[in-house]
Design a protein around this motif. Structure first.
Motif, PDB file in Angstrom:
ATOM      1  N   SER A  81      -8.995   4.623  -3.438  1.00 55.98           N
ATOM      2  CA  SER A  81      -7.731   3.849  -3.651  1.00 55.98           C
ATOM      3  C   SER A  81      -7.241   3.355  -3.632  1.00 55.98           C
ATOM      4  O   SER A  81      -8.004   2.002  -4.074  1.00 55.98           O
ATOM      5  N   ASN A  90      -2.070  -1.462   4.563  1.00 56.40           N
ATOM      6  CA  ASN A  90      -1.115  -0.341   4.401  1.00 56.40           C
ATOM      7  C   ASN A  90      -0.269  -0.940   5.285  1.00 56.40           C
ATOM      8  O   ASN A  90      -0.278  -1.125   6.678  1.00 56.40           O
ATOM      9  N   GLY A 119       0.365  -1.247   0.078  1.00 51.36           N
ATOM     10  CA  GLY A 119       0.255  -0.354  -0.091  1.00 51.36           C
ATOM     11  C   GLY A 119       0.890   1.325  -0.397  1.00 51.36           C
ATOM     12  O   GLY A 119       0.011   2.402  -0.071  1.00 51.36           O
ATOM     13  N   THR A 174      -0.114   3.622  -2.426  1.00 56.17           N
ATOM     14  CA  THR A 174      -1.714   4.081  -2.457  1.00 56.17           C
ATOM     15  C   THR A 174      -2.078   5.772  -3.616  1.00 56.17           C
ATOM     16  O   THR A 174      -1.364   6.876  -3.136  1.00 56.17           O
ATOM     17  N   CYS A 205       0.773   0.227  -8.158  1.00 56.78           N
ATOM     18  CA  CYS A 205       1.957  -0.744  -9.002  1.00 56.78           C
ATOM     19  C   CYS A 205       0.893  -1.615  -9.216  1.00 56.78           C
ATOM     20  O   CYS A 205       0.774  -2.959  -9.926  1.00 56.78           O
ATOM     21  N   ARG A 228      -5.016   6.450   1.963  1.00 63.98           N
ATOM     22  CA  ARG A 228      -6.094   5.797   2.248  1.00 63.98           C
ATOM     23  C   ARG A 228      -7.373   6.430   3.157  1.00 63.98           C
ATOM     24  O   ARG A 228      -7.879   6.870   3.191  1.00 63.98           O
ATOM     25  N   LYS A 273      -3.674   1.245  -5.980  1.00 61.31           N
ATOM     26  CA  LYS A 273      -2.600   1.396  -5.589  1.00 61.31           C
ATOM     27  C   LYS A 273      -2.012   0.655  -6.700  1.00 61.31           C
ATOM     28  O   LYS A 273      -1.936  -0.174  -7.642  1.00 61.31           O
TER      29      LYS A 273
END
Lengths: 166, 288
Positions: free
Chosen positions: A58, A135, A48, A51, A62, A112, A60
């Motif tokens: 929210s 996270n 996370g 984020t 990646c 987040r 991620k």
């Protein structure tokens, strides 16, 4: 491989760019837009640290491609301070409650927590912990992170936060 | 980790997706929420040459009533399943299950269609869909067809879905009001796949169980519909002897791998424990 043209909004700024389809959003933000606040932690969708907010979610960064952000409104940690440059309630909470610790997970935590407080302005401690379950903090210090979010919620709601008064 | 190169498409209709899949063949993959596929592409376990993003197709989104059925568009996210008032009213077990999938960020992106079509035995929705006797609506070059969740899974990542088809929606019959339900999942941490999990739907008439359906997650190469275990409960008072019979019947059909989540024998036992707990909660919620 042919690049794809995308237009999107990042922190309120209109952005046009050419991206390779395989470019992950985190790499686009950090390397093409020089927004290095979102961090690459695990690179596998677990931690996370990357984020960001995309159209009220929210996400991620990646685990999504930059091309998927065509037309999107993105907010990164660089865009969360108040318009006058002062710290947002969440940023202030992390500072006052020592929620940063080493700081690596903080941009993801704040983005987040931002969405969490939008959806639930008065979360219980349990709801905060469940809400930031995506996270990871490897300083293993969630206590101050939870307090930081409670501080921000209290400040936004105009209610007292006892810990801060001490 | 950076995935291999691919061409990206974002069509705005199911017809366009079907045409693309027909044209591009086996080298193309549909992209739903991407929370499994992108991870696989990073490690190069998947290297599609063409990626067809389904996110812009309005007809694949949303949850609606159709007579006695609930129809859920394949691109409906777990976050949307959790927030749905329609599901809270008719199928609250979907919310309960969605809440134990991955973590908040993944649930904003992860979709029901992706979860059921991926064929990963670790996914939670397939066993739930088998428990609910859901059907998957598939669209391909020959048109639409419907396959029962109980007949969809052949093995790990091996399903009835053909390479030129996509799942467009999931159809679930509305359970009777007053039914009992429970989804229990044992996991090592939030975000993990199940060590074992069980989905239970029951109806009660006063103190007698009149129907029972049980699904099991991640204790075989496919999700399991524990038909005999459900039958062992029907007509009983859900007394200890009947529950023990159902648990034994459920454990008997498991065939888990020994892996970092535990040895096979342990995971089989945990499937039994999850079933007991889900059943207990379903019983406490049922009124008939």
């Amino acid at each position: 491989m042919a690049k794809t043209h995308i237009t999107l909004s990042i922190n309120g700024n209109e952005v046009e760019a050419l991206v390779e389809p395989r470019t992950l959003l985190i790499h686009f933000l950090r390397e093409q837009q020089n927004l290095t606040g979102a961090h690459i932690g695990c690179d596998t969708g677990h931690c996370g640290a990357c984020t960001v907010e995309i159209d009220g979610m929210s996400v991620k960064s990646c685990m999504t491609f930059a091309v998927q952000a065509q037309g999107a409104h993105i907010t990164t940690i660089e865009g969360v301070a108040n318009p006058d440059g002062t710290l947002s309630a969440l940023q202030e909470g992390f500072r006052m409650m020592h929620g940063l610790q080493c700081g690596y997970c903080t941009p993801g935590m704040i983005l987040r927590a931002h969405r969490l407080l939008q959806e639930n302005p008065t979360p219980s401690e349990e709801e905060i912990r469940f809400g930031i379950a995506g996270n990871l903090c490897r300083c293993t210090g969630y206590v101050n992170i939870v307090k930081a979010i409670q501080y921000a919620a209290a400040k936004i709601n105009g209610t007292p936060f006892l810990e801060a008064a001490q | 980790m950076i995935p291999g190169t691919f061409e990206y498409y974002r069509p705005d209709s199911v017809a366009s997706v079907v045409a693309l899949l027909a044209k591009l063949g086996d080298d193309a993959r549909p992209l739903a929420g991407g929370q499994s596929l992108i991870a696989m592409m990073k490690t190069r376990l998947a290297s599609p040459e063409h990626l067809i993003d389904l996110s812009a197709i309005a007809e694949l989104h949303g949850i609606r009533e159709q007579g006695n059925d609930i129809i859920i568009g394949a691109m409906t996210t777990q976050h949307e399943l959790i927030a749905s008032e329609l599901l809270a009213k008719y199928l609250p077990i979907i919310r309960e299950t969605s809440l134990v999938i991955a973590d908040p960020q993944i649930r904003y992106k992860g979709t029901l269609g992706g979860n059921v079509a991926n064929g990963d035995p670790g996914n939670d929705m397939p066993a739930l869909m088998q428990c609910l006797d859901a059907s998957y609506q598939l669209v391909g070059p020959k048109g639409e067809r419907e396959v029962a969740a109980r007949a969809f899974y052949n093995g790990a990542y091996d399903t009835a879905l053909q390479a030129d088809e996509i799942v467009s929606a999931v159809r679930i019959g509305k359970p009777v009001a007053g039914h009992g339900y429970g989804y229990e999942k044992l996991k090592r941490k939030i975000g993990d796949y199940a060590t074992a999990a069980a989905a239970v739907m029951i109806t009660m008439s006063v103190a007698t169980c009149t129907s029972a359906s049980i699904g099991l997650t991640n204790v075989s190469e496919t999700p399991l519909w524990a038909e005999a275990a459900g039958k062992a409960l029907v007509g009983t008072q859900l007394d200890e002897a009947s529950i023990a019979k159902a648990v034994a019947a459920a454990e008997a059909i498991t065939n888990p791998a020994s892996d970092m989540r535990g040895p096979a024998e342990y995971r089989t036992k945990m499937a039994g424990i999850m079933l007991r707990r889900a059943l207990e909660r379903a019983k406490s919620r049922a009124h008939g």
